[in-house]
Motif scaffolding. Sequence first.
Motif, PDB file in Angstrom:
ATOM      1  N   ASP A   4       0.836  -1.184   0.000  1.00 51.56           N
ATOM      2  CA  ASP A   4       0.000   0.000   0.000  1.00 51.56           C
ATOM      3  C   ASP A   4       0.874   1.238   0.000  1.00 51.56           C
ATOM      4  O   ASP A   4       1.668   1.450   0.906  1.00 51.56           O
ATOM      5  N   ARG A   5       0.738   2.063  -1.043  1.00 48.78           N
ATOM      6  CA  ARG A   5       1.601   3.243  -1.180  1.00 48.78           C
ATOM      7  C   ARG A   5       1.485   4.166   0.020  1.00 48.78           C
ATOM      8  O   ARG A   5       2.470   4.690   0.523  1.00 48.78           O
ATOM      9  N   ARG A   6       0.241   4.366   0.501  1.00 53.40           N
ATOM     10  CA  ARG A   6       0.057   5.305   1.597  1.00 53.40           C
ATOM     11  C   ARG A   6       0.748   4.813   2.861  1.00 53.40           C
ATOM     12  O   ARG A   6       1.431   5.559   3.559  1.00 53.40           O
ATOM     13  N   GLU A   7       0.590   3.512   3.145  1.00 50.68           N
ATOM     14  CA  GLU A   7       1.232   2.968   4.343  1.00 50.68           C
ATOM     15  C   GLU A   7       2.747   2.973   4.196  1.00 50.68           C
ATOM     16  O   GLU A   7       3.483   3.301   5.132  1.00 50.68           O
ATOM     17  N   PHE A   8       3.211   2.622   3.000  1.00 45.42           N
ATOM     18  CA  PHE A   8       4.663   2.567   2.805  1.00 45.42           C
ATOM     19  C   PHE A   8       5.300   3.931   2.982  1.00 45.42           C
ATOM     20  O   PHE A   8       6.297   4.093   3.675  1.00 45.42           O
ATOM     21  N   THR A   9       4.700   4.955   2.357  1.00 45.18           N
ATOM     22  CA  THR A   9       5.315   6.269   2.432  1.00 45.18           C
ATOM     23  C   THR A   9       5.183   6.887   3.817  1.00 45.18           C
ATOM     24  O   THR A   9       5.921   7.805   4.165  1.00 45.18           O
ATOM     25  N   THR A  10       4.248   6.385   4.614  1.00 46.71           N
ATOM     26  CA  THR A  10       4.157   6.862   5.982  1.00 46.71           C
ATOM     27  C   THR A  10       5.449   6.564   6.727  1.00 46.71           C
ATOM     28  O   THR A  10       5.886   7.319   7.592  1.00 46.71           O
ATOM     29  N   PHE A  11       6.094   5.499   6.332  1.00 47.35           N
ATOM     30  CA  PHE A  11       7.311   5.092   7.024  1.00 47.35           C
ATOM     31  C   PHE A  11       8.563   5.365   6.197  1.00 47.35           C
ATOM     32  O   PHE A  11       9.683   5.179   6.667  1.00 47.35           O
ATOM     33  N   LEU A  12       8.373   5.717   4.982  1.00 48.76           N
ATOM     34  CA  LEU A  12       9.533   5.914   4.109  1.00 48.76           C
ATOM     35  C   LEU A  12      10.283   7.181   4.475  1.00 48.76           C
ATOM     36  O   LEU A  12       9.728   8.266   4.495  1.00 48.76           O
ATOM     37  N   LEU A  13      11.553   7.069   4.808  1.00 46.66           N
ATOM     38  CA  LEU A  13      12.341   8.224   5.199  1.00 46.66           C
ATOM     39  C   LEU A  13      13.155   8.689   3.982  1.00 46.66           C
ATOM     40  O   LEU A  13      13.910   7.969   3.385  1.00 46.66           O
ATOM     41  N   GLY A  14      12.760   9.225   3.889  1.00 41.67           N
ATOM     42  CA  GLY A  14      13.432   9.579   2.735  1.00 41.67           C
ATOM     43  C   GLY A  14      14.505  10.548   2.860  1.00 41.67           C
ATOM     44  O   GLY A  14      15.244   9.920   3.502  1.00 41.67           O
ATOM     45  N   PRO A 208      18.070  19.205  -7.214  1.00 41.83           N
ATOM     46  CA  PRO A 208      17.659  18.628  -5.923  1.00 41.83           C
ATOM     47  C   PRO A 208      16.800  19.540  -5.076  1.00 41.83           C
ATOM     48  O   PRO A 208      15.922  19.071  -4.349  1.00 41.83           O
ATOM     49  N   GLU A 209      17.033  20.846  -5.165  1.00 41.93           N
ATOM     50  CA  GLU A 209      16.236  21.764  -4.351  1.00 41.93           C
ATOM     51  C   GLU A 209      14.797  21.873  -4.838  1.00 41.93           C
ATOM     52  O   GLU A 209      13.945  22.452  -4.161  1.00 41.93           O
ATOM     53  N   GLN A 210      14.486  21.293  -6.003  1.00 48.27           N
ATOM     54  CA  GLN A 210      13.122  21.291  -6.508  1.00 48.27           C
ATOM     55  C   GLN A 210      12.494  19.901  -6.435  1.00 48.27           C
ATOM     56  O   GLN A 210      11.540  19.591  -7.141  1.00 48.27           O
ATOM     57  N   VAL A 211      13.017  19.080  -5.537  1.00 49.17           N
ATOM     58  CA  VAL A 211      12.427  17.784  -5.222  1.00 49.17           C
ATOM     59  C   VAL A 211      11.810  17.865  -3.836  1.00 49.17           C
ATOM     60  O   VAL A 211      12.504  18.150  -2.856  1.00 49.17           O
ATOM     61  N   VAL A 212      10.515  17.631  -3.757  1.00 47.47           N
ATOM     62  CA  VAL A 212       9.795  17.600  -2.485  1.00 47.47           C
ATOM     63  C   VAL A 212       9.310  16.171  -2.290  1.00 47.47           C
ATOM     64  O   VAL A 212       8.492  15.671  -3.070  1.00 47.47           O
ATOM     65  N   GLY A 213       9.828  15.495  -1.274  1.00 44.40           N
ATOM     66  CA  GLY A 213       9.452  14.107  -1.047  1.00 44.40           C
ATOM     67  C   GLY A 213       9.281  13.807   0.414  1.00 44.40           C
ATOM     68  O   GLY A 213       9.422  14.679   1.281  1.00 44.40           O
ATOM     69  N   SER A 214       8.950  12.555   0.715  1.00 45.77           N
ATOM     70  CA  SER A 214       8.867  12.135   2.107  1.00 45.77           C
ATOM     71  C   SER A 214      10.253  12.301   2.729  1.00 45.77           C
ATOM     72  O   SER A 214      11.248  11.824   2.183  1.00 45.77           O
ATOM     73  N   ALA A 215      10.298  13.001   3.845  1.00 49.41           N
ATOM     74  CA  ALA A 215      11.595  13.395   4.405  1.00 49.41           C
ATOM     75  C   ALA A 215      11.734  12.946   5.844  1.00 49.41           C
ATOM     76  O   ALA A 215      10.805  13.091   6.649  1.00 49.41           O
ATOM     77  N   GLY A 216      12.901  12.404   6.163  1.00 49.06           N
ATOM     78  CA  GLY A 216      13.217  12.004   7.524  1.00 49.06           C
ATOM     79  C   GLY A 216      14.117  13.025   8.194  1.00 49.06           C
ATOM     80  O   GLY A 216      14.760  13.851   7.531  1.00 49.06           O
ATOM     81  N   ALA A 217      14.157  12.961   9.496  1.00 49.33           N
ATOM     82  CA  ALA A 217      14.992  13.887  10.261  1.00 49.33           C
ATOM     83  C   ALA A 217      16.469  13.562  10.073  1.00 49.33           C
ATOM     84  O   ALA A 217      16.844  12.420   9.762  1.00 49.33           O
ATOM     85  N   VAL A 218      17.303  14.570  10.225  1.00 45.69           N
ATOM     86  CA  VAL A 218      18.749  14.381  10.265  1.00 45.69           C
ATOM     87  C   VAL A 218      19.269  15.069  11.522  1.00 45.69           C
ATOM     88  O   VAL A 218      18.657  16.018  12.024  1.00 45.69           O
ATOM     89  N   LEU A 229      25.773  15.192   8.752  1.00 46.05           N
ATOM     90  CA  LEU A 229      24.343  15.078   9.009  1.00 46.05           C
ATOM     91  C   LEU A 229      23.971  13.604   8.931  1.00 46.05           C
ATOM     92  O   LEU A 229      24.169  12.971   7.890  1.00 46.05           O
ATOM     93  N   ILE A 230      23.461  13.057  10.030  1.00 47.08           N
ATOM     94  CA  ILE A 230      23.109  11.642  10.101  1.00 47.08           C
ATOM     95  C   ILE A 230      21.612  11.470   9.924  1.00 47.08           C
ATOM     96  O   ILE A 230      20.805  12.144  10.573  1.00 47.08           O
ATOM     97  N   LYS A 231      21.227  10.564   9.042  1.00 52.58           N
ATOM     98  CA  LYS A 231      19.818  10.287   8.793  1.00 52.58           C
ATOM     99  C   LYS A 231      19.220   9.525   9.979  1.00 52.58           C
ATOM    100  O   LYS A 231      19.740   8.478  10.363  1.00 52.58           O
ATOM    101  N   GLU A 232      18.126  10.044  10.515  1.00 50.46           N
ATOM    102  CA  GLU A 232      17.494   9.473  11.695  1.00 50.46           C
ATOM    103  C   GLU A 232      16.171   8.784  11.333  1.00 50.46           C
ATOM    104  O   GLU A 232      15.499   9.178  10.376  1.00 50.46           O
ATOM    105  N   PRO A 233      15.777   7.762  12.121  1.00 46.05           N
ATOM    106  CA  PRO A 233      14.503   7.065  11.854  1.00 46.05           C
ATOM    107  C   PRO A 233      13.302   7.821  12.399  1.00 46.05           C
ATOM    108  O   PRO A 233      12.517   7.309  13.204  1.00 46.05           O
ATOM    109  N   LYS A 234      13.148   9.057  11.974  1.00 49.55           N
ATOM    110  CA  LYS A 234      12.025   9.886  12.396  1.00 49.55           C
ATOM    111  C   LYS A 234      11.470  10.606  11.177  1.00 49.55           C
ATOM    112  O   LYS A 234      12.187  11.317  10.491  1.00 49.55           O
TER     113      LYS A 234
END
Length: 339
Positions: A4-14, A208-218, A229-234
């Motif tokens: 399910d795309r919606r469920e997957f992207t909810t967790f996708l860190l992107g 890259p500055e014109q890409v808006v996607g699912s984003a995770g914390a760093v 900058l370390i990618k975090e699971p948030k």
Amino acid sequence: MEFDRREFTTFLLGAAASVSVAGPASAQSDPLPSWNDGPAKQAIVKFVHATTDAASPNFVPLAERIATFDQDGTLWVEHPIYTQLVYCFDRVPDLVKAKPELAKVEPFRTVLTGDREAIAKLGLDPLLKIVAATLTGVDVDTFRDEVAKWIAEARDPRWKRPYTELVYEPQIELLKYLRSVGYRTYIVTGGGQDFVRVYAQRVYGVPPEQVVGSAGAVSYQYGAKGPVLIKEPKLLLNDDNAGKPEGIHLMIGRRPYFAFGNSTGDRQMLEYTRAGAGARLAMLVLHDDGAREYAYGPAQGLPDTKVGRFTPELYDEAIKDGWIVVSMKNDWKRIFAFE
């Protein structure tokens, strides 16, 4: 495999270079040669003329010319599984090599078998473990380099070509056409923002500055060679469904005049675009060409799917509200550049 795309992207860190023009692009012979003549192509050309002709009542100043595109299923192939999820699965062997104890732990053990049927049966929680383990815990530069290496080497099992060759030629032409008349083109995707930014400039001409996607914390940390900058699971932004107009506001700050998607995850972005004043164009790709690409819906009686669903309800809304539904089978002369 069905996810399910919606469920997957909810967790996708992107802004790509905007070309200043004096008037509409009437001088171009045919900026969209891979599009068949018909209502869809005509709607695009009409929109461009209406918004770039200084004498038009719907003229849009250069600074406000914003066009947004979904990626998966809109700019490149999304079936049978999202490309970024393939990347996550392919990263598991390296992850286990670094942490051998994971070889006996699910879901890593199942992924290592390469058994597609078994992998397809993995639930959302196991999927979350794989996503979190493969998309976080590294610095952003290392992640960028790893994705760049993978995207250069990985091959789609059907076409035996790099995933970055499975982009839709009609859409590449459309991106170029819009930019030629001063529109800034943005990718607004449920996929991981950091992932898509690696290749967006080379493949789509979108920086890259014109890409808006699912984003995770760093997090800002100090490594052996200095600050990193370390990618975090948030998750900071789930850029799907209502998250798309929210992300557009946060990252772009202007309502688009043009929006293009292909699934229920794009509905709010198209609604938000059309709700603005003046001439606005909303478009959806319907995947109805199983011979040249894939056929899925379930709109128009096409097979159902959990990857990029185009429901009858979405189709009805498009017709009711004047969105343009693009038939891949009938509106595109060719789909890929290599055809």
